[in-house]
Write a protein that holds these residues in place. Structure first.
Motif, PDB file in Angstrom:
ATOM      1  N   GLN A   1       0.829  -1.203   0.000  1.00  0.00           N
ATOM      2  CA  GLN A   1       0.000   0.000   0.000  1.00  0.00           C
ATOM      3  C   GLN A   1       0.864   1.255   0.000  1.00  0.00           C
ATOM      4  OE1 GLN A   1      -3.362   0.008  -0.369  1.00  0.00           O
ATOM      5  NE2 GLN A   1      -3.140   2.206  -0.616  1.00  0.00           N
ATOM      6  N   ALA A   2       2.029   1.187   0.656  1.00  0.00           N
ATOM      7  CA  ALA A   2       2.945   2.334   0.685  1.00  0.00           C
ATOM      8  C   ALA A   2       3.437   2.662  -0.727  1.00  0.00           C
ATOM      9  CB  ALA A   2       4.124   2.045   1.610  1.00  0.00           C
ATOM     10  N   GLN A   3       3.677   1.634  -1.539  1.00  0.00           N
ATOM     11  CA  GLN A   3       4.113   1.873  -2.913  1.00  0.00           C
ATOM     12  C   GLN A   3       3.004   2.544  -3.736  1.00  0.00           C
ATOM     13  OE1 GLN A   3       5.250  -2.267  -3.511  1.00  0.00           O
ATOM     14  NE2 GLN A   3       7.326  -1.579  -4.080  1.00  0.00           N
ATOM     15  N   TRP A   4       1.779   2.083  -3.570  1.00  0.00           N
ATOM     16  CA  TRP A   4       0.665   2.698  -4.293  1.00  0.00           C
ATOM     17  C   TRP A   4       0.445   4.137  -3.836  1.00  0.00           C
ATOM     18  CZ3 TRP A   4      -0.741   0.937  -8.678  1.00  0.00           C
ATOM     19  CH2 TRP A   4      -0.733  -0.433  -8.959  1.00  0.00           C
ATOM     20  N   ASP A   5       0.567   4.380  -2.556  1.00  0.00           N
ATOM     21  CA  ASP A   5       0.406   5.738  -2.035  1.00  0.00           C
ATOM     22  C   ASP A   5       1.493   6.660  -2.577  1.00  0.00           C
ATOM     23  OD1 ASP A   5      -1.814   4.933  -0.608  1.00  0.00           O
ATOM     24  OD2 ASP A   5      -0.712   4.650   1.280  1.00  0.00           O
ATOM     25  N   ALA A   6       2.723   6.160  -2.642  1.00  0.00           N
ATOM     26  CA  ALA A   6       3.823   6.963  -3.183  1.00  0.00           C
ATOM     27  C   ALA A   6       3.591   7.276  -4.661  1.00  0.00           C
ATOM     28  CB  ALA A   6       5.145   6.231  -2.992  1.00  0.00           C
ATOM     29  N   ALA A   7       3.086   6.281  -5.413  1.00  0.00           N
ATOM     30  CA  ALA A   7       2.789   6.501  -6.831  1.00  0.00           C
ATOM     31  C   ALA A   7       1.676   7.531  -6.994  1.00  0.00           C
ATOM     32  CB  ALA A   7       2.405   5.183  -7.491  1.00  0.00           C
TER      33      ALA A   7
ATOM     34  N   ARG B   1       0.917   9.968  -4.899  1.00  0.00           N
ATOM     35  CA  ARG B   1       1.457  11.293  -4.571  1.00  0.00           C
ATOM     36  C   ARG B   1       2.298  11.841  -5.709  1.00  0.00           C
ATOM     37  NH1 ARG B   1       2.137   8.774   0.395  1.00  0.00           N
ATOM     38  NH2 ARG B   1       4.331   8.361  -0.045  1.00  0.00           N
ATOM     39  N   ARG B   2       3.066  10.973  -6.369  1.00  0.00           N
ATOM     40  CA  ARG B   2       3.898  11.398  -7.487  1.00  0.00           C
ATOM     41  C   ARG B   2       3.021  11.926  -8.629  1.00  0.00           C
ATOM     42  NH1 ARG B   2       8.997  10.717  -8.937  1.00  0.00           N
ATOM     43  NH2 ARG B   2       9.380   9.210  -7.295  1.00  0.00           N
ATOM     44  N   LEU B   3       1.920  11.225  -8.917  1.00  0.00           N
ATOM     45  CA  LEU B   3       1.024  11.678  -9.990  1.00  0.00           C
ATOM     46  C   LEU B   3       0.335  12.986  -9.625  1.00  0.00           C
ATOM     47  CD1 LEU B   3      -0.586   8.302 -11.135  1.00  0.00           C
ATOM     48  CD2 LEU B   3       1.195   9.638 -12.286  1.00  0.00           C
ATOM     49  N   ASP B   4      -0.036  13.130  -8.350  1.00  0.00           N
ATOM     50  CA  ASP B   4      -0.647  14.391  -7.905  1.00  0.00           C
ATOM     51  C   ASP B   4       0.320  15.558  -8.010  1.00  0.00           C
ATOM     52  OD1 ASP B   4      -3.139  13.328  -7.377  1.00  0.00           O
ATOM     53  OD2 ASP B   4      -2.685  12.908  -5.266  1.00  0.00           O
ATOM     54  N   ALA B   5       1.607  15.303  -7.847  1.00  0.00           N
ATOM     55  CA  ALA B   5       2.615  16.361  -7.850  1.00  0.00           C
ATOM     56  C   ALA B   5       3.056  16.766  -9.262  1.00  0.00           C
ATOM     57  CB  ALA B   5       3.829  15.920  -7.036  1.00  0.00           C
ATOM     58  N   LEU B   6       2.619  16.037 -10.286  1.00  0.00           N
ATOM     59  CA  LEU B   6       3.027  16.377 -11.654  1.00  0.00           C
ATOM     60  C   LEU B   6       2.523  17.768 -12.036  1.00  0.00           C
ATOM     61  CD1 LEU B   6       2.385  13.045 -13.602  1.00  0.00           C
ATOM     62  CD2 LEU B   6       4.588  14.103 -13.106  1.00  0.00           C
ATOM     63  N   PRO B   7       3.365  18.560 -12.696  1.00  0.00           N
ATOM     64  CA  PRO B   7       2.908  19.882 -13.134  1.00  0.00           C
ATOM     65  C   PRO B   7       1.983  19.756 -14.349  1.00  0.00           C
ATOM     66  CG  PRO B   7       5.141  19.496 -13.878  1.00  0.00           C
ATOM     67  CD  PRO B   7       4.763  18.328 -13.017  1.00  0.00           C
ATOM     68  N   GLU B   8       1.157  20.755 -14.586  1.00  0.00           N
ATOM     69  CA  GLU B   8       0.243  20.792 -15.720  1.00  0.00           C
ATOM     70  C   GLU B   8       1.034  20.959 -17.007  1.00  0.00           C
ATOM     71  OE1 GLU B   8      -3.496  20.565 -17.415  1.00  0.00           O
ATOM     72  OE2 GLU B   8      -3.072  20.491 -15.261  1.00  0.00           O
ATOM     73  N   LYS B   9       0.729  20.139 -18.006  1.00  0.00           N
ATOM     74  CA  LYS B   9       1.373  20.263 -19.302  1.00  0.00           C
ATOM     75  C   LYS B   9       0.729  21.402 -20.077  1.00  0.00           C
ATOM     76  CE  LYS B   9       3.277  16.189 -21.342  1.00  0.00           C
ATOM     77  NZ  LYS B   9       3.025  15.097 -22.287  1.00  0.00           N
TER      78      LYS B   9
END
Length: 154
Positions: A9-15, A17-25
């Motif tokens: 679950q920690a790996q999915w949560d980290a993934a 968070r990474r997607l949420d942190a992506l800047p807008e293209k």
């Protein structure tokens, strides 16, 4: 045999968070497939055709901006866009008139259920396991001709 991959679950949560942190293209970098582009450009393409341009000439003009598609692709995408435009008003029209169609559907269903009920009752009386049909109502084929099943030589 494929191996089922399991992650914590920690790996999915980290993934996540990474997607949420992506800047807008930027909008000019968004990828658009041909069908969606044809929907948005349909009026311009039809306008060019009304001006006398063929689909091949339109494809050549589009290719000058880096969009290289064939005339067949353009034709197919335009046909799909037209079909989708035609189906949208039809769906709205159908949803508005469903109340008017319900009585006919109910009557047809009632007629079918009473017919199947009679057929079941007859088959239970005969105890032969099959559904029999009265001889007075023959089965009609594709062109409306009566069809008699060949059951004599079983």
């Amino acid at each position: 045999m494929p191996v089922v991959k399991i992650f914590t679950q920690a790996q999915w949560d980290a993934a996540a968070r990474r997607l949420d942190a992506l800047p807008e293209k930027p909008a000019h970098e968004h990828r658009v497939n041909v069908r969606d582009a044809m929907k948005s450009m349909q009026s311009q393409i039809v306008g060019a055709q009304r001006k006398g341009y063929t689909q091949e000439e339109i494809v050549q003009q589009i290719a000058q901006d880096g969009v290289e598609i064939s005339a067949a692709t353009l034709r197919y995408a335009m046909q799909r866009a037209v079909k989708e435009d035609r189906s949208a008003p039809t769906e709205r029209h159908v949803t508005k008139n469903t109340d008017a169609a319900l009585p006919r559907v109910k009557n047809a269903n009632q007629a079918r259920s009473s017919h199947t009920g009679n057929a079941r009752a007859e088959s239970q009386k005969k105890r032969d396991g099959g559904i029999t049909r009265p001889e007075s109502t023959p089965i009609k084929g594709f062109l409306g001709f009566p069809i008699r099943p060949d059951t004599e030589n079983l």
